[in-house]
Design an enzyme around this catalytic site. Sequence first.
Site, PDB file in Angstrom:
ATOM      1  CE1 TYR A  16      -3.509  -4.331   6.325  1.00 51.59           C
ATOM      2  CE2 TYR A  16      -2.856  -2.671   5.023  1.00 51.59           C
ATOM      3  CZ  TYR A  16      -3.362  -3.789   5.303  1.00 51.59           C
ATOM      4  OH  TYR A  16      -4.287  -4.151   4.227  1.00 51.59           O
ATOM      5  CD  GLU A  60      -4.238   2.126  -2.993  1.00 52.07           C
ATOM      6  OE1 GLU A  60      -4.126   1.341  -1.993  1.00 52.07           O
ATOM      7  OE2 GLU A  60      -4.921   2.138  -3.890  1.00 52.07           O
ATOM      8  CD  GLU A  77      -6.574  -1.705  -2.468  1.00 56.59           C
ATOM      9  OE1 GLU A  77      -6.636  -1.274  -3.545  1.00 56.59           O
ATOM     10  OE2 GLU A  77      -5.619  -1.577  -1.551  1.00 56.59           O
ATOM     11  CG  HIS A 131      -6.068   1.226   1.854  1.00 53.86           C
ATOM     12  ND1 HIS A 131      -6.175   0.653   0.620  1.00 53.86           N
ATOM     13  CD2 HIS A 131      -7.098   1.679   2.040  1.00 53.86           C
ATOM     14  CE1 HIS A 131      -7.245   0.835   0.058  1.00 53.86           C
ATOM     15  NE2 HIS A 131      -7.819   1.565   1.116  1.00 53.86           N
ATOM     16  CG  HIS A 133      -8.520   1.398  -5.498  1.00 56.24           C
ATOM     17  ND1 HIS A 133      -7.626   1.446  -4.666  1.00 56.24           N
ATOM     18  CD2 HIS A 133      -9.572   2.311  -5.398  1.00 56.24           C
ATOM     19  CE1 HIS A 133      -8.026   2.415  -3.797  1.00 56.24           C
ATOM     20  NE2 HIS A 133      -9.252   2.983  -4.317  1.00 56.24           N
ATOM     21  CD  GLU A 150      -5.109  -0.826  -6.642  1.00 53.78           C
ATOM     22  OE1 GLU A 150      -4.800  -0.173  -5.532  1.00 53.78           O
ATOM     23  OE2 GLU A 150      -5.626  -0.590  -7.769  1.00 53.78           O
ATOM     24  CG  ASP A 167      -2.315  -0.461   0.888  1.00 51.25           C
ATOM     25  OD1 ASP A 167      -2.798  -0.562  -0.189  1.00 51.25           O
ATOM     26  OD2 ASP A 167      -2.855  -1.495   1.819  1.00 51.25           O
TER      27      ASP A 167
HETATM   28 MN   MN3 Z   1      -5.845   0.534  -4.176  1.00 50.67          MN
HETATM   29 MN   MN3 Z   2      -4.474  -0.249  -0.890  1.00 48.67          MN
END
Ligand code: MN3
Ligand code: MN3
Length: 327
Positions: free
Chosen positions: A109, A102, A200, A105, A203, A166, A71
């Site tokens: 984490y 992104e 994702e 994302h 995307h 993705e 990401d």
């Molecule tokens: Mn993506």
């Molecule tokens: Mn992503």
Amino acid sequence: MYKREESKNKQAVNWNKINDSFTTLFWQQNIRQFWIDEEIPLSDDKLTWQTLSEEEKEVYKKVTAGLTLLDTEQGSVGMPEIALAVENLHSKAILSFMGMMEHMHAKSYSSIFSTLCTSKEIDDLFEWVENEPLLQKKLQIVTEKYKSIKDDKTLYLAMVMSVFLESFLFYSGFFYPLYLAGEGKLTASGEIINLIIRDESIHGVYVGLLAQEIFKTFSDFEKENVKKLTIDCLKELFEIEEEYTKQIYSPIGLVEEVLLFLKYNADKALMNLGMDAYFNISEDKVNSIVIAGLDTKTKHHDFFSVKGNGYIKPLNISKLDDSDFDF
Ligand code: MN3
Ligand code: MN3
């Protein structure tokens, strides 16, 4: 299409004049899906985290750290390079919005890590990612295509890589969180994974459509050529995925299941590009818990914050005043 020679005069993006049928749809859907990691409460996961074995914890940490790397690169290089290279100004806007997500994302984490791991464990994980040869090799193959865009063909191949990343490469990582959430473990983090998968998926479809628009303009000879290159890339990446999957998932005995899931998603990636399936893995061959987990309906419900995959955008927005800027 690849941007034309830069003219002297710049054009402003005109949202009152859109020349295709899907730009408005994708813009609106991206906005509707917007979410922020901090609004998903994660602390409940601490309870089930303690029920996992050391091997299970290790797998979870490694796959999510690996996803963080992918990401990071997609937000910092992939989406920006493609956005710079396309000609259409509306597409640039949508790609940039997706690139921003992104980073959301990647950041989410870290929220998961800070809930479940000690700072020493987190440091070790990030060091592991930086030195994991298969992860690095995979990323190098993808990035090389992002960095060599110079015409329609190279732009097309960069888009192929973006769709592979993705719609296919992320899934060796997604498998385990989906699997655990299906067993009622780490469901709050699972909620974040679902939000990411929902992103994702849009995307992959969008970049796939842009790629197909370029593909249409190729001669028959070029079409055959890029199709062959696409399948060659798929095979090369799959080999790395296979090795990576064996290395990560062997200790908990899930290698075969993950490989099937990967093949299933590789076919989905090809479909996003308008191509035929390569592995021909039907849904019923894939672990049913994980397939059910792909369904992005809400798993985790917090009655106080009403956040999660059933995410509701705030409607009562309080106005800012000068005092909000006294830091
Ligand atoms: Mn993506
Ligand atoms: Mn992503």
